[in-house]
Design a protein around this motif. Structure first.
Motif, PDB file in Angstrom:
ATOM      1  N   LEU A   1      33.857  36.389  29.490  1.00 13.75           N
ATOM      2  CA  LEU A   1      34.365  35.918  30.769  1.00 13.75           C
ATOM      3  C   LEU A   1      35.616  36.724  31.091  1.00 13.75           C
ATOM      4  O   LEU A   1      36.492  36.869  30.234  1.00 13.75           O
ATOM      5  N   ILE A   2      35.699  37.258  32.300  1.00 14.60           N
ATOM      6  CA  ILE A   2      36.770  38.201  32.643  1.00 14.60           C
ATOM      7  C   ILE A   2      37.648  37.629  33.759  1.00 14.60           C
ATOM      8  O   ILE A   2      37.157  37.242  34.816  1.00 14.60           O
ATOM      9  N   SER A   3      38.958  37.580  33.514  1.00 17.19           N
ATOM     10  CA  SER A   3      39.913  37.053  34.481  1.00 17.19           C
ATOM     11  C   SER A   3      41.066  38.026  34.653  1.00 17.19           C
ATOM     12  O   SER A   3      41.398  38.788  33.741  1.00 17.19           O
ATOM     13  N   GLU A   4      41.674  37.988  35.816  1.00 14.44           N
ATOM     14  CA  GLU A   4      42.789  38.890  36.130  1.00 14.44           C
ATOM     15  C   GLU A   4      44.126  38.209  35.868  1.00 14.44           C
ATOM     16  O   GLU A   4      44.327  37.045  36.234  1.00 14.44           O
ATOM     17  N   LEU A   5      45.039  38.943  35.258  1.00 13.39           N
ATOM     18  CA  LEU A   5      46.384  38.439  35.016  1.00 13.39           C
ATOM     19  C   LEU A   5      47.283  38.694  36.224  1.00 13.39           C
ATOM     20  O   LEU A   5      47.059  39.657  36.966  1.00 13.39           O
ATOM     21  N   PRO A   6      48.303  37.882  36.444  1.00 13.06           N
ATOM     22  CA  PRO A   6      49.252  38.136  37.533  1.00 13.06           C
ATOM     23  C   PRO A   6      49.947  39.487  37.328  1.00 13.06           C
ATOM     24  O   PRO A   6      50.180  39.911  36.192  1.00 13.06           O
TER      25      PRO A   6
END
Length: 473
Positions: free
Chosen positions: A216-221
């Protein structure tokens, strides 16, 4: 010699062609005799395209393209990326034909201009294309801590302009999560993170991929500094004095932010089922005007492996892990939980996390041996609290764990955190036994009643503590 043909197709169709093309290049290079290192790299790239990491990247692109709510400009970017790859692969294939004769022997001209130089240049372009997608195993990716399921990666996203981003990649085991479940989780998180209402405590989800494993791939601030989980942060502060000298109002604010993150999950009619200090990621933005050395940053929930709709059927299957069971309600512990999971079980886990925020000490540490803090030993009913084996045995009994945690809250919280915070923690730890007043609301999945109770018993008191002068958090 056969010629590689890649027609201009729509993204879903051309991705299938790329996978076949990868196998074609791999087999082609395998036929060459005494292939130089640059040619071997081309073969490796072909393998990754056919059955390696690049195949997973392409699967992610295909999934994103298929989503109805994906912005048109994002689809244009994907089409542009696929076209660039198509052109580069055809150029590499033609260059390979120039470097080898029909028998697979390397031509002498390869070592002179322009043979090797052209192939090396084209290979660099392919590698550059590869770097525009998230890398789960390359040199720009590393685990946040030993044994962590979370990895940090670097990638590029084009939304108007091309920008570099840092990504969080959560790795799943197929025995824990199937592909269908992962797709549903990714779709849910993507819809939440792209909605008009930005959920607190949930990173922007970009999608998933299936290879080299389920991820699962998420973007960091943007501008975030070094990352660590809440558990790691607490352990790092262990020898820095009480609570690592973290100001009390900072810990009140942290407690409120974690609670708001749980609310974000419940607002979407989902349950998280994995809320623990080691699944809460602390993200500190470097250029934050209120940031300082003692500030925590923002907490974000991770480990979405068990996320599901509150009305979905429950498998009623648990796990035999007493270290994690300490954060679970007694009726949800063990291999065969007694109760169907509901929002109250998330609230209970939140209560244990809030207790940890007060203690600023790990409930259990396992290095070479199991270790308990004195506070657990003192509050347990074990006749010999210094006997670790007996204490471990006692804490495998669900009701004993709950009773011990409640005793710790009542004994240690009032003097350090105040009566209001103590009531919040006790309300969470007993929410399914009357702590939220309306027990049936959890059993009936009455989201409105649960929301009202959560606001009254948790959010309002914590907001008062975190913002005593009425400031907005």
């Amino acid at each position: 010699m056969a010629e590689l043909i890649l027609a201009t197709l729509a993204v879903p169709e051309v991705i299938v062609s790329f996978v076949q093309c990868g196998n074609y290049i791999k087999e082609k290079v395998e036929q060459y005799k005494q292939a130089p290192s640059t040619v071997i790299k081309v073969g490796t790239f072909g393998y990754n395209l056919y059955n390696g990491q690049l195949k997973g990247n392409l699967a992610l692109a295909q999934w994103a393209y298929s989503q109805e709510d994906v912005d048109v400009s994002m689809k244009d970017v994907l089409e542009d990326q696929m076209e660039r790859l198509r052109v580069k692969l055809i150029a590499v294939d033609k260059q390979l034909d120039k470097c080898f004769d029909k028998h697979g022997d390397l031509r002498r001209a390869y070592f002179f201009y322009p043979g090797e130089r052209n192939l090396r240049s084209q290979m660099k372009e392919l590698e550059q294309w590869f770097k525009t997608s998230p890398d789960a195993d390359g040199q720009h990716c590393h685990a946040l801590q030993t044994g962590s399921h979370i990895k940090l990666a670097r990638g590029q996203i084009k939304e108007g302009t091309l920008r570099q981003v840092y990504l969080i990649i959560e790795q799943k085991r197929k025995i824990d999560t199937g592909i269908a479940e992962l797709k549903e989780i990714a779709s849910c998180l993507t819809r939440q993170s792209t909605s008009d209402y930005a959920p607190k405590g949930i990173l922007r989800c970009l999608g998933y991929r299936e290879h080299p494993q389920l991820e699962l791939i998420s973007e960091l601030p943007s501008g975030c500094g070094p990352l660590q989980t809440l558990e790691t942060l607490i352990r790092t502060d262990a020898n820095q004095g009480y609570a690592g000298h973290r100001p009390l109002d900072y810990r009140y604010r942290l407690a409120l932010q974690i609670s708001e993150a749980v609310l974000s999950v419940h607002t979407s009619s989902r349950v998280h089922k994995n809320i623990r200090p080691d699944t809460i990621l602390m993200v500190k933005v470097q250029d934050d005007s209120i940031s300082d050395d003692l500030d925590f940053g923002m907490p974000y929930l991770t480990d979405w492996i068990k996320l599901r709709n509150i009305d979905a059927p429950s498998s009623m299957v648990g796990e035999n892990d007493w270290l994690r069971d300490i954060y679970r309600h007694p009726r949800r512990q063990g291999l065969q939980p007694e109760a169907r999971y509901n929002m109250g079980h998330d609230v209970y886990s939140l209560g244990v996390c809030l207790l940890t925020v007060r203690l600023w000490e790990s409930l259990i540490t396992v290095d070479n041996e199991v270790k308990f803090p004195e506070k657990i030993r003192d509050m347990s009913d074990n006749e010999d609290p210094d006997n670790t084996k007996r204490l471990v045995k006692a804490l495998t009994k669900p009701l004993v764990v709950q009773k011990t945690l409640q005793a710790m809250a009542e004994h240690y919280l009032p003097a350090r955190m105040g009566l209001l915070f103590t009531r919040v923690v006790n309300s969470c730890l007993t929410c399914l036994e009357g702590g939220f007043e309306d027990i049936k609301a959890f059993e009936e999945n009455n989201k409105q009643a649960i929301g009202i109770g959560f606001s009254k018993m948790v959010l309002q008191p914590l907001s008062t503590l975190a913002n005593p002068m009425g400031a907005v958090s």
